[in-house]
Design a protein around this motif. Sequence first.
Motif, PDB file in Angstrom:
ATOM      1  N   ASP A 216       0.825  -1.210   0.000  1.00 32.55           N
ATOM      2  CA  ASP A 216       0.000   0.000   0.000  1.00 32.55           C
ATOM      3  C   ASP A 216       0.862   1.264   0.000  1.00 32.55           C
ATOM      4  O   ASP A 216       0.467   2.306  -0.522  1.00 32.55           O
ATOM      5  N   SER A 217       2.058   1.166   0.607  1.00 26.57           N
ATOM      6  CA  SER A 217       2.934   2.337   0.699  1.00 26.57           C
ATOM      7  C   SER A 217       3.628   2.654  -0.615  1.00 26.57           C
ATOM      8  O   SER A 217       4.287   3.692  -0.735  1.00 26.57           O
ATOM      9  N   GLY A 218       3.515   1.760  -1.609  1.00 23.17           N
ATOM     10  CA  GLY A 218       4.180   1.981  -2.889  1.00 23.17           C
ATOM     11  C   GLY A 218       5.527   1.300  -2.999  1.00 23.17           C
ATOM     12  O   GLY A 218       6.317   1.613  -3.904  1.00 23.17           O
ATOM     13  N   ILE A 219       5.813   0.351  -2.102  1.00 23.05           N
ATOM     14  CA  ILE A 219       7.089  -0.357  -2.119  1.00 23.05           C
ATOM     15  C   ILE A 219       7.272  -1.043  -3.475  1.00 23.05           C
ATOM     16  O   ILE A 219       6.309  -1.424  -4.144  1.00 23.05           O
ATOM     17  N   ASP A 220       8.518  -1.211  -3.887  1.00 21.21           N
ATOM     18  CA  ASP A 220       8.813  -1.758  -5.213  1.00 21.21           C
ATOM     19  C   ASP A 220       9.167  -3.238  -5.195  1.00 21.21           C
ATOM     20  O   ASP A 220       9.138  -3.883  -6.256  1.00 21.21           O
ATOM     21  N   ALA A 221       9.503  -3.767  -4.032  1.00 22.88           N
ATOM     22  CA  ALA A 221       9.790  -5.198  -3.913  1.00 22.88           C
ATOM     23  C   ALA A 221       9.654  -5.601  -2.453  1.00 22.88           C
ATOM     24  O   ALA A 221       9.948  -4.814  -1.542  1.00 22.88           O
ATOM     25  N   VAL A 222       9.199  -6.826  -2.248  1.00 21.26           N
ATOM     26  CA  VAL A 222       9.106  -7.389  -0.903  1.00 21.26           C
ATOM     27  C   VAL A 222       9.827  -8.730  -0.894  1.00 21.26           C
ATOM     28  O   VAL A 222       9.923  -9.421  -1.906  1.00 21.26           O
ATOM     29  N   PHE A 223      10.319  -9.094   0.295  1.00 16.24           N
ATOM     30  CA  PHE A 223      11.007 -10.362   0.503  1.00 16.24           C
ATOM     31  C   PHE A 223      10.282 -11.122   1.603  1.00 16.24           C
ATOM     32  O   PHE A 223      10.008 -10.566   2.673  1.00 16.24           O
ATOM     33  N   SER A 224      10.015 -12.394   1.349  1.00 11.82           N
ATOM     34  CA  SER A 224       9.314 -13.194   2.348  1.00 11.82           C
ATOM     35  C   SER A 224       9.750 -14.645   2.285  1.00 11.82           C
ATOM     36  O   SER A 224      10.044 -15.173   1.208  1.00 11.82           O
ATOM     37  N   ASP A 225       9.775 -15.297   3.471  1.00 12.88           N
ATOM     38  CA  ASP A 225       9.975 -16.748   3.537  1.00 12.88           C
ATOM     39  C   ASP A 225       8.726 -17.482   3.091  1.00 12.88           C
ATOM     40  O   ASP A 225       8.795 -18.620   2.628  1.00 12.88           O
ATOM     41  N   HIS A 226       7.569 -16.824   3.272  1.00 15.07           N
ATOM     42  CA  HIS A 226       6.268 -17.453   3.022  1.00 15.07           C
ATOM     43  C   HIS A 226       5.784 -17.034   1.633  1.00 15.07           C
ATOM     44  O   HIS A 226       5.023 -16.074   1.472  1.00 15.07           O
ATOM     45  N   THR A 227       6.212 -17.775   0.634  1.00 18.63           N
ATOM     46  CA  THR A 227       5.900 -17.402  -0.743  1.00 18.63           C
ATOM     47  C   THR A 227       4.405 -17.340  -0.992  1.00 18.63           C
ATOM     48  O   THR A 227       3.918 -16.453  -1.714  1.00 18.63           O
ATOM     49  N   ASP A 228       3.653 -18.252  -0.387  1.00 27.32           N
ATOM     50  CA  ASP A 228       2.202 -18.267  -0.603  1.00 27.32           C
ATOM     51  C   ASP A 228       1.557 -16.986  -0.091  1.00 27.32           C
ATOM     52  O   ASP A 228       0.732 -16.370  -0.780  1.00 27.32           O
ATOM     53  N   ARG A 229       1.920 -16.546   1.106  1.00 24.87           N
ATOM     54  CA  ARG A 229       1.367 -15.304   1.649  1.00 24.87           C
ATOM     55  C   ARG A 229       1.755 -14.103   0.780  1.00 24.87           C
ATOM     56  O   ARG A 229       0.952 -13.196   0.548  1.00 24.87           O
ATOM     57  N   MET A 230       3.010 -14.106   0.344  1.00 22.89           N
ATOM     58  CA  MET A 230       3.503 -12.991  -0.469  1.00 22.89           C
ATOM     59  C   MET A 230       2.750 -12.908  -1.797  1.00 22.89           C
ATOM     60  O   MET A 230       2.348 -11.819  -2.229  1.00 22.89           O
ATOM     61  N   VAL A 231       2.558 -14.051  -2.438  1.00 21.01           N
ATOM     62  CA  VAL A 231       1.849 -14.065  -3.726  1.00 21.01           C
ATOM     63  C   VAL A 231       0.412 -13.604  -3.545  1.00 21.01           C
ATOM     64  O   VAL A 231      -0.123 -12.850  -4.369  1.00 21.01           O
ATOM     65  N   ASP A 232      -0.225 -14.020  -2.457  1.00 27.29           N
ATOM     66  CA  ASP A 232      -1.592 -13.558  -2.183  1.00 27.29           C
ATOM     67  C   ASP A 232      -1.628 -12.041  -2.015  1.00 27.29           C
ATOM     68  O   ASP A 232      -2.531 -11.362  -2.527  1.00 27.29           O
ATOM     69  N   ALA A 233      -0.656 -11.496  -1.291  1.00 27.10           N
ATOM     70  CA  ALA A 233      -0.615 -10.042  -1.073  1.00 27.10           C
ATOM     71  C   ALA A 233      -0.377  -9.295  -2.381  1.00 27.10           C
ATOM     72  O   ALA A 233      -0.989  -8.247  -2.632  1.00 27.10           O
ATOM     73  N   LEU A 234       0.497  -9.816  -3.223  1.00 25.85           N
ATOM     74  CA  LEU A 234       0.732  -9.182  -4.519  1.00 25.85           C
ATOM     75  C   LEU A 234      -0.534  -9.203  -5.364  1.00 25.85           C
ATOM     76  O   LEU A 234      -0.821  -8.246  -6.096  1.00 25.85           O
ATOM     77  N   GLY A 235      -1.303 -10.285  -5.259  1.00 28.94           N
ATOM     78  CA  GLY A 235      -2.577 -10.349  -5.971  1.00 28.94           C
ATOM     79  C   GLY A 235      -3.551  -9.300  -5.484  1.00 28.94           C
ATOM     80  O   GLY A 235      -4.246  -8.656  -6.282  1.00 28.94           O
ATOM     81  N   ARG A 236      -3.601  -9.105  -4.158  1.00 25.93           N
ATOM     82  CA  ARG A 236      -4.494  -8.069  -3.616  1.00 25.93           C
ATOM     83  C   ARG A 236      -4.050  -6.688  -4.072  1.00 25.93           C
ATOM     84  O   ARG A 236      -4.882  -5.822  -4.365  1.00 25.93           O
ATOM     85  N   ALA A 237      -2.735  -6.483  -4.140  1.00 23.73           N
ATOM     86  CA  ALA A 237      -2.226  -5.168  -4.541  1.00 23.73           C
ATOM     87  C   ALA A 237      -2.532  -4.869  -6.000  1.00 23.73           C
ATOM     88  O   ALA A 237      -2.670  -3.702  -6.380  1.00 23.73           O
ATOM     89  N   ARG A 238      -2.642  -5.918  -6.817  1.00 26.21           N
ATOM     90  CA  ARG A 238      -2.955  -5.704  -8.234  1.00 26.21           C
ATOM     91  C   ARG A 238      -4.440  -5.487  -8.476  1.00 26.21           C
ATOM     92  O   ARG A 238      -4.840  -5.017  -9.540  1.00 26.21           O
ATOM     93  N   SER A 239      -5.253  -5.826  -7.482  1.00 34.33           N
ATOM     94  CA  SER A 239      -6.695  -5.650  -7.634  1.00 34.33           C
ATOM     95  C   SER A 239      -7.044  -4.171  -7.563  1.00 34.33           C
ATOM     96  O   SER A 239      -6.411  -3.407  -6.826  1.00 34.33           O
ATOM     97  N   PRO A 240      -8.049  -3.740  -8.308  1.00 35.01           N
ATOM     98  CA  PRO A 240      -8.452  -2.334  -8.229  1.00 35.01           C
ATOM     99  C   PRO A 240      -8.847  -1.957  -6.807  1.00 35.01           C
ATOM    100  O   PRO A 240      -9.496  -2.736  -6.111  1.00 35.01           O
ATOM    101  N   THR A 241      -8.425  -0.784  -6.361  1.00 30.57           N
ATOM    102  CA  THR A 241      -8.781  -0.326  -5.032  1.00 30.57           C
ATOM    103  C   THR A 241     -10.261   0.042  -5.003  1.00 30.57           C
ATOM    104  O   THR A 241     -10.723   0.874  -5.806  1.00 30.57           O
ATOM    105  N   PRO A 242     -11.025  -0.571  -4.126  1.00 28.23           N
ATOM    106  CA  PRO A 242     -12.461  -0.237  -4.059  1.00 28.23           C
ATOM    107  C   PRO A 242     -12.673   1.244  -3.756  1.00 28.23           C
ATOM    108  O   PRO A 242     -11.945   1.856  -2.987  1.00 28.23           O
ATOM    109  N   VAL A 243     -13.692   1.820  -4.391  1.00 28.25           N
ATOM    110  CA  VAL A 243     -14.034   3.231  -4.118  1.00 28.25           C
ATOM    111  C   VAL A 243     -14.952   3.278  -2.921  1.00 28.25           C
ATOM    112  O   VAL A 243     -15.995   2.621  -2.879  1.00 28.25           O
TER     113      VAL A 243
END
Length: 251
Positions: A216-243
């Motif tokens: 949400d802060s505009g970060i350009d890359a994240v690092f995680s041990d938990h690839t599944d959680r990270m991929v889910d978060a990236l998916g949420r970030a790509r979703s349109p922000t609800p109005v």
Amino acid sequence: MPTRHPSLQQPPIGFAHRGARAHAPENTVEAFSLALRLGATGLETDAWVTADGVAVLDHDGLVGRRPRRRRISEVTRADLPPEVPSASELVPLLEGDVHLSVDVKDPAAAVPLIDALAEGDPTRLARVWLCHDDHDLLLSWREHARPVRLVDSTRLKALAQGPERHAARLRTLGIDAVNLHHSDWTGGLVTLYHRFGVRAWGWDAQHARILDGLLDSGIDAVFSDHTDRMVDALGRARSPTPVPPGVDPGI
């Protein structure tokens, strides 16, 4: 609903820290392969060099059992455990748009690492990010191979002259990104580095709330041990922000 700020890197890179280390033995071909199958868009590892000049991927640079542990620099490639991969073994996984972040723990590993990763396709180096806190070392590696990307790995408390001067120096030197612990980042700090054209990276992002906050802060890359959680978060970030209700989406 928090406002999502834009990233310089579109989309942000999701680096699997030491491969999918929450799901498989770290820094192994198995872990790297699994991370990509789970949806990671980048791999992270550490580089060392053997006594016979081969760049290999391992976290602490030691092999064997206590009290007879030895430095990788004292051991030939043939005498390393088979689960320790060479940089060359990673090359087949770096197809398409996969990025690679390498913490160069032994500076002597940089040149053999670069040469191994460039084998057969030097353009691959444009997706290779070399990380260190010594700016002179980083710049020397770019002299060896111009396409590689450079990352200053540091902490906010280490910036004696403050983040603004640090960001300006990185821009002047041509260093592409700064990698800080997730707890160092705020939306304002991300925006500051972006103002200087420097990408902002956050490591040790292990939980959904941390991943979501960084993205949400505009970060350009994240690092995680938990690839599944990270991929889910990236998916949420790509979703349109609800109005939010009552807000005109045209404003």
